[in-house]
Design a protein around this motif. Structure first.
Motif, PDB file in Angstrom:
ATOM      1  N   PHE A  61       0.809  -1.217   0.000  1.00  0.00           N
ATOM      2  CA  PHE A  61       0.000   0.000   0.000  1.00  0.00           C
ATOM      3  C   PHE A  61       0.844   1.271   0.000  1.00  0.00           C
ATOM      4  CE2 PHE A  61      -3.203  -2.947   2.037  1.00  0.00           C
ATOM      5  CZ  PHE A  61      -3.957  -3.077   0.881  1.00  0.00           C
ATOM      6  N   ALA A  62       2.078   1.180   0.474  1.00  0.00           N
ATOM      7  CA  ALA A  62       2.948   2.359   0.493  1.00  0.00           C
ATOM      8  C   ALA A  62       3.366   2.770  -0.909  1.00  0.00           C
ATOM      9  CB  ALA A  62       4.178   2.085   1.343  1.00  0.00           C
ATOM     10  N   TYR A  63       3.381   1.812  -1.845  1.00  0.00           N
ATOM     11  CA  TYR A  63       3.883   2.118  -3.181  1.00  0.00           C
ATOM     12  C   TYR A  63       3.080   3.233  -3.842  1.00  0.00           C
ATOM     13  CZ  TYR A  63       5.465   1.472  -7.984  1.00  0.00           C
ATOM     14  OH  TYR A  63       5.981   1.686  -9.244  1.00  0.00           O
ATOM     15  N   ALA A  64       1.772   3.208  -3.696  1.00  0.00           N
ATOM     16  CA  ALA A  64       0.919   4.213  -4.352  1.00  0.00           C
ATOM     17  C   ALA A  64       1.132   5.612  -3.798  1.00  0.00           C
ATOM     18  CB  ALA A  64      -0.547   3.823  -4.210  1.00  0.00           C
ATOM     19  N   GLY A  65       1.672   5.717  -2.597  1.00  0.00           N
ATOM     20  CA  GLY A  65       1.837   7.034  -1.987  1.00  0.00           C
ATOM     21  C   GLY A  65       3.242   7.595  -2.066  1.00  0.00           C
ATOM     22  N   LYS A  66       4.165   6.880  -2.705  1.00  0.00           N
ATOM     23  CA  LYS A  66       5.544   7.341  -2.761  1.00  0.00           C
ATOM     24  C   LYS A  66       5.657   8.629  -3.573  1.00  0.00           C
ATOM     25  CE  LYS A  66       7.998   2.924  -2.220  1.00  0.00           C
ATOM     26  NZ  LYS A  66       8.932   1.973  -2.875  1.00  0.00           N
ATOM     27  N   GLN A  67       6.516   9.505  -3.125  1.00  0.00           N
ATOM     28  CA  GLN A  67       6.770  10.773  -3.814  1.00  0.00           C
ATOM     29  C   GLN A  67       8.270  11.008  -3.872  1.00  0.00           C
ATOM     30  OE1 GLN A  67       4.344  14.121  -2.858  1.00  0.00           O
ATOM     31  NE2 GLN A  67       2.726  12.858  -1.968  1.00  0.00           N
ATOM     32  N   PRO A  68       8.714  11.798  -4.859  1.00  0.00           N
ATOM     33  CA  PRO A  68       7.969  12.353  -6.006  1.00  0.00           C
ATOM     34  C   PRO A  68       7.618  11.259  -7.002  1.00  0.00           C
ATOM     35  CG  PRO A  68      10.291  12.822  -6.231  1.00  0.00           C
ATOM     36  CD  PRO A  68      10.135  12.174  -4.887  1.00  0.00           C
ATOM     37  N   PHE A  69       6.835  11.623  -8.018  1.00  0.00           N
ATOM     38  CA  PHE A  69       6.349  10.627  -8.965  1.00  0.00           C
ATOM     39  C   PHE A  69       6.129  11.268 -10.327  1.00  0.00           C
ATOM     40  CE2 PHE A  69       2.757  12.505  -6.733  1.00  0.00           C
ATOM     41  CZ  PHE A  69       1.891  12.850  -7.753  1.00  0.00           C
ATOM     42  N   ARG A  70       5.850  10.422 -11.312  1.00  0.00           N
ATOM     43  CA  ARG A  70       5.427  10.870 -12.628  1.00  0.00           C
ATOM     44  C   ARG A  70       4.098  10.215 -12.954  1.00  0.00           C
ATOM     45  NH1 ARG A  70       8.053  15.244 -14.266  1.00  0.00           N
ATOM     46  NH2 ARG A  70       7.281  14.828 -16.379  1.00  0.00           N
ATOM     47  N   VAL A  71       3.219  10.946 -13.618  1.00  0.00           N
ATOM     48  CA  VAL A  71       1.947  10.424 -14.098  1.00  0.00           C
ATOM     49  C   VAL A  71       2.025  10.302 -15.619  1.00  0.00           C
ATOM     50  CG1 VAL A  71      -0.528  10.841 -14.334  1.00  0.00           C
ATOM     51  CG2 VAL A  71       0.639  11.417 -12.197  1.00  0.00           C
ATOM     52  N   VAL A  72       1.645   9.144 -16.131  1.00  0.00           N
ATOM     53  CA  VAL A  72       1.634   8.954 -17.587  1.00  0.00           C
ATOM     54  C   VAL A  72       0.451   9.723 -18.161  1.00  0.00           C
ATOM     55  CG1 VAL A  72       1.423   7.283 -19.461  1.00  0.00           C
ATOM     56  CG2 VAL A  72       2.745   6.712 -17.406  1.00  0.00           C
ATOM     57  N   THR A  73       0.730  10.646 -19.049  1.00  0.00           N
ATOM     58  CA  THR A  73      -0.315  11.465 -19.655  1.00  0.00           C
ATOM     59  C   THR A  73      -0.481  11.167 -21.144  1.00  0.00           C
ATOM     60  OG1 THR A  73       1.348  13.231 -19.774  1.00  0.00           O
ATOM     61  CG2 THR A  73      -0.252  13.336 -17.981  1.00  0.00           C
ATOM     62  N   GLY A  74       0.376  10.323 -21.709  1.00  0.00           N
ATOM     63  CA  GLY A  74       0.174   9.837 -23.069  1.00  0.00           C
ATOM     64  C   GLY A  74      -0.752   8.637 -23.059  1.00  0.00           C
ATOM     65  N   ASP A  75      -1.155   8.174 -24.238  1.00  0.00           N
ATOM     66  CA  ASP A  75      -2.005   6.989 -24.289  1.00  0.00           C
ATOM     67  C   ASP A  75      -1.268   5.789 -23.718  1.00  0.00           C
ATOM     68  OD1 ASP A  75      -0.253   6.981 -26.456  1.00  0.00           O
ATOM     69  OD2 ASP A  75      -1.617   5.860 -27.738  1.00  0.00           O
ATOM     70  N   LYS A  76       0.016   5.667 -24.052  1.00  0.00           N
ATOM     71  CA  LYS A  76       0.877   4.654 -23.455  1.00  0.00           C
ATOM     72  C   LYS A  76       2.320   5.036 -23.729  1.00  0.00           C
ATOM     73  CE  LYS A  76      -1.204   1.287 -25.859  1.00  0.00           C
ATOM     74  NZ  LYS A  76      -1.976   1.663 -27.068  1.00  0.00           N
ATOM     75  N   VAL A  77       3.162   4.808 -22.754  1.00  0.00           N
ATOM     76  CA  VAL A  77       4.596   5.031 -22.921  1.00  0.00           C
ATOM     77  C   VAL A  77       5.320   3.778 -22.445  1.00  0.00           C
ATOM     78  CG1 VAL A  77       4.347   7.522 -22.578  1.00  0.00           C
ATOM     79  CG2 VAL A  77       4.940   6.063 -20.633  1.00  0.00           C
ATOM     80  N   ARG A  78       6.576   3.640 -22.823  1.00  0.00           N
ATOM     81  CA  ARG A  78       7.369   2.488 -22.414  1.00  0.00           C
ATOM     82  C   ARG A  78       8.682   2.939 -21.787  1.00  0.00           C
ATOM     83  NH1 ARG A  78       5.734  -2.461 -24.353  1.00  0.00           N
ATOM     84  NH2 ARG A  78       4.033  -2.408 -25.886  1.00  0.00           N
ATOM     85  N   THR A  79       9.134   2.181 -20.828  1.00  0.00           N
ATOM     86  CA  THR A  79      10.450   2.439 -20.263  1.00  0.00           C
ATOM     87  C   THR A  79      11.509   2.125 -21.311  1.00  0.00           C
ATOM     88  OG1 THR A  79      10.545   0.196 -19.356  1.00  0.00           O
ATOM     89  CG2 THR A  79       9.691   1.927 -17.912  1.00  0.00           C
ATOM     90  N   VAL A  80      12.722   2.593 -21.058  1.00  0.00           N
ATOM     91  CA  VAL A  80      13.827   2.404 -21.997  1.00  0.00           C
ATOM     92  C   VAL A  80      14.233   0.922 -22.037  1.00  0.00           C
ATOM     93  CG1 VAL A  80      16.257   2.967 -22.415  1.00  0.00           C
ATOM     94  CG2 VAL A  80      14.662   4.753 -21.690  1.00  0.00           C
ATOM     95  N   PHE A  81      14.566   0.438 -23.222  1.00  0.00           N
ATOM     96  CA  PHE A  81      15.050  -0.940 -23.355  1.00  0.00           C
ATOM     97  C   PHE A  81      16.338  -1.123 -22.575  1.00  0.00           C
ATOM     98  CE2 PHE A  81      18.009  -3.875 -25.377  1.00  0.00           C
ATOM     99  CZ  PHE A  81      17.273  -5.054 -25.327  1.00  0.00           C
ATOM    100  N   THR A  82      16.434  -2.244 -21.852  1.00  0.00           N
ATOM    101  CA  THR A  82      17.654  -2.546 -21.122  1.00  0.00           C
ATOM    102  C   THR A  82      17.851  -4.055 -21.015  1.00  0.00           C
ATOM    103  OG1 THR A  82      18.743  -2.477 -18.974  1.00  0.00           O
ATOM    104  CG2 THR A  82      16.360  -2.202 -18.969  1.00  0.00           C
ATOM    105  N   PRO A  83      18.928  -4.590 -21.605  1.00  0.00           N
ATOM    106  CA  PRO A  83      19.189  -6.033 -21.461  1.00  0.00           C
ATOM    107  C   PRO A  83      19.624  -6.397 -20.045  1.00  0.00           C
ATOM    108  CG  PRO A  83      20.980  -4.971 -22.653  1.00  0.00           C
ATOM    109  CD  PRO A  83      19.899  -3.940 -22.487  1.00  0.00           C
ATOM    110  N   GLU A  84      20.117  -5.392 -19.284  1.00  0.00           N
ATOM    111  CA  GLU A  84      20.576  -5.673 -17.920  1.00  0.00           C
ATOM    112  C   GLU A  84      19.425  -5.953 -16.963  1.00  0.00           C
ATOM    113  OE1 GLU A  84      23.586  -2.995 -19.927  1.00  0.00           O
ATOM    114  OE2 GLU A  84      21.399  -3.042 -19.711  1.00  0.00           O
ATOM    115  N   ALA A  85      18.249  -5.461 -17.255  1.00  0.00           N
ATOM    116  CA  ALA A  85      17.092  -5.637 -16.366  1.00  0.00           C
ATOM    117  C   ALA A  85      15.847  -5.903 -17.223  1.00  0.00           C
ATOM    118  CB  ALA A  85      16.900  -4.412 -15.479  1.00  0.00           C
ATOM    119  N   PRO A  86      15.728  -7.098 -17.778  1.00  0.00           N
ATOM    120  CA  PRO A  86      14.619  -7.380 -18.701  1.00  0.00           C
ATOM    121  C   PRO A  86      13.245  -7.230 -18.079  1.00  0.00           C
ATOM    122  CG  PRO A  86      15.806  -9.398 -18.096  1.00  0.00           C
ATOM    123  CD  PRO A  86      16.626  -8.247 -17.613  1.00  0.00           C
ATOM    124  N   GLU A  87      13.122  -7.372 -16.758  1.00  0.00           N
ATOM    125  CA  GLU A  87      11.814  -7.270 -16.123  1.00  0.00           C
ATOM    126  C   GLU A  87      11.248  -5.853 -16.155  1.00  0.00           C
ATOM    127  OE1 GLU A  87      14.695  -7.845 -12.593  1.00  0.00           O
ATOM    128  OE2 GLU A  87      14.826  -7.723 -14.784  1.00  0.00           O
TER     129      GLU A  87
END
Length: 471
Positions: A225-251
């Motif tokens: 439940f703490a995750y939703a309240g963490k600050q600071p944060f970013r809100v996605v305002t596009g239809d959909k965005v993706r994180t940067v590709f990274t082979p070091e952290a595929p998850e």
């Protein structure tokens, strides 16, 4: 346990008779609107940009609700709306009776045969295997309540199966076992596991449903439940965005974040490399991941600063409602968020979520939520009264008919127009013949000419007109 069919209340879309589902769009109440080559009555290419509608909206940049008013509205929604679930109020233990009730709420008895994606009848043995996988006989008398976070855009299912099933070969846009979607960071209560161990019965803020075990990371209630309240944060305002590709952290590589998703920033030193890449042109966000043992952890990922995100929820204004809606224009219709898309109530819900407002998860619930101000219509309301109500509607108001929800966009020459995510445009041409145009996407259409079926206008089928912004 009897094999069940999904309850319509779980879905983000169409509900009533199938004719309503297929006939849910544009029509012709009269002949004054032209029918262009697109086959959508009253349509003009100039209507396909948000500025066209913003220019027609009175006081488009006026803030309609403060952040505190929005927080108060969300609190009322969770407190009063039976379609929403406050997971923090679930007790420390779950009884067998409670879990069985959630299983029942997830689906209801099958009454009709289903087909697969090729249109072939699903064998009885396959249905029996799904039934056996529910594992209701394995539910203990009582079990400690477990919690988790979704680690990706995850399908909610009404059964513990990835098998796709459809009402008929002509209705392959309406998958019968699809029950909605979780987004990265969405919390759940974990209630039960399927017999094969690959599926979890969860209670989300929307409804009980099944989700693939691999999509959920389990952790302590406080951590979840703490995750939703963490600050600071970013809100996605596009239809959909993706994180940067990274082979070091595929998850967390190219992880999709849909409109309205809120992700906290990771607490790393400015300029510190993240997953083999410099971070100065990106936001470093903190995302939930699943360890090999299924437990919850968090990992940093990069979200490019050039992408469509905001440090806060967008101000609730008519201009922003229009702009956010247009970011989905042309996206394919996706029943229950299938096809990496959304359906009618998913569309309206995510537009408002980008401004911090949480709407109930399906069209029927949006139309009757006790937390929202609404004008309810019955058979006693005349056609004229309904038209007058629609003409007085404001940008962002929701028009609800059985199984469908549309959002008021504005007026052109006294004709109200809407945005809607819908399969077909149905209307009468100047000769009076019913005409059906395939849309299957987020569309701009006039409202008053809409036909709900071959005889009834949308406006005459309207059950409520919802004012998300209280008058």
């Amino acid at each position: 346990m009897t094999l069940t069919r999904p309850r319509r209340s779980v879905f983000h879309g169409f509900v009533f008779p199938l004719l309503f589902c297929i006939a849910a769009t544009a029509a012709a109440q009269n002949n004054k609107l032209a029918i262009p080559p697109s086959g959508v009555i009253g349509f003009d290419q100039a209507m396909l940009v948000p500025d066209y509608w913003i220019a027609r909206a009175p006081s488009p940049d006026k803030v309609l609700m403060s952040r505190q008013q929005i927080d108060d509205l969300n609190a009322r929604t969770f407190a009063a709306d039976p379609a929403m679930h406050d997971l923090a109020k679930v007790g420390p233990a779950l009884s067998r009776e409670q879990v069985l009730l959630w299983l029942k709420d997830a689906a209801e008895p099958l009454t009709k045969p289903l087909v697969d994606a090729a249109g072939n009848a699903i064998p009885k043995a396959a249905m029996e295997a799904i039934e056996a996988n529910i594992g209701a006989d394995r539910i203990p008398a009582t079990t400690p309540t477990r919690y988790g976070l979704s680690v990706r855009r995850a399908q909610l299912r009404t059964y513990p199966t990835s098998l796709q099933a459809f009402p008929s070969k002509d209705l392959l846009d309406f998958e019968s076992f699809q029950g909605g979607t979780l987004f990265p960071g969405d919390p759940v209560v974990v209630a039960h596991a399927s017999a094969d161990g690959q599926w979890l019965l969860v209670l989300s803020e929307q409804a009980p449903a099944w989700v693939a075990r691999a999509d959920i990371a389990e952790g302590a209630a406080a951590e979840v439940f703490a995750y939703a309240g963490k600050q600071p944060f970013r809100v996605v305002t596009g239809d959909k965005v993706r994180t940067v590709f990274t082979p070091e952290a595929p998850e967390v590589s190219e992880l999709q974040l849909d409109m309205g998703v809120r992700v906290p920033l990771a607490r790393l030193a400015e300029g510190e490399p993240v997953n083999g890449q410099g971070s100065y042109v990106s936001w470093t966000v903190d995302l939930p991941v699943r360890r090999e043992d299924g437990s919850l952890a968090f990992k940093a990922a990069l979200l490019q600063k050039i992408k469509d995100t905001s440090p806060e929820y967008l101000p609730l204004t008519k201009a922003n409602i229009i702009r956010q809606g247009f970011k989905f224009l042309g996206e394919r219709y996706g029943w229950g968020h299938l096809y990496n898309a959304r359906d009618c109530s998913g569309f309206t819900g995510e537009v408002y979520r980008s401004m911090g407002i949480i709407l109930p998860p399906n069209s029927g619930a949006q139309g009757r939520s006790p937390a929202l101000q609404q004008r309810v219509f019955s058979a006693s309301d005349s056609h004229q009264a309904r038209v007058e109500a629609v003409l007085a509607a404001q940008v962002g108001d929701l028009v609800v008919v059985p199984g469908h929800v549309l959002m008021i966009l504005g007026q052109v020459n006294g004709e109200p127009y809407v945005m809607q995510d819908v399969p077909y445009a149905v209307f009468r041409d100047p000769a009076g013949k019913v005409r059906m145009t395939k849309l299957n996407q987020v569309s701009v259409t006039p409202l008053l000419p809409l036909l709900a079926d071959e005889q009834h206008l949308y406006v005459d089928a309207m059950t409520s007109l919802v004012h998300v912004v209280a008058r």
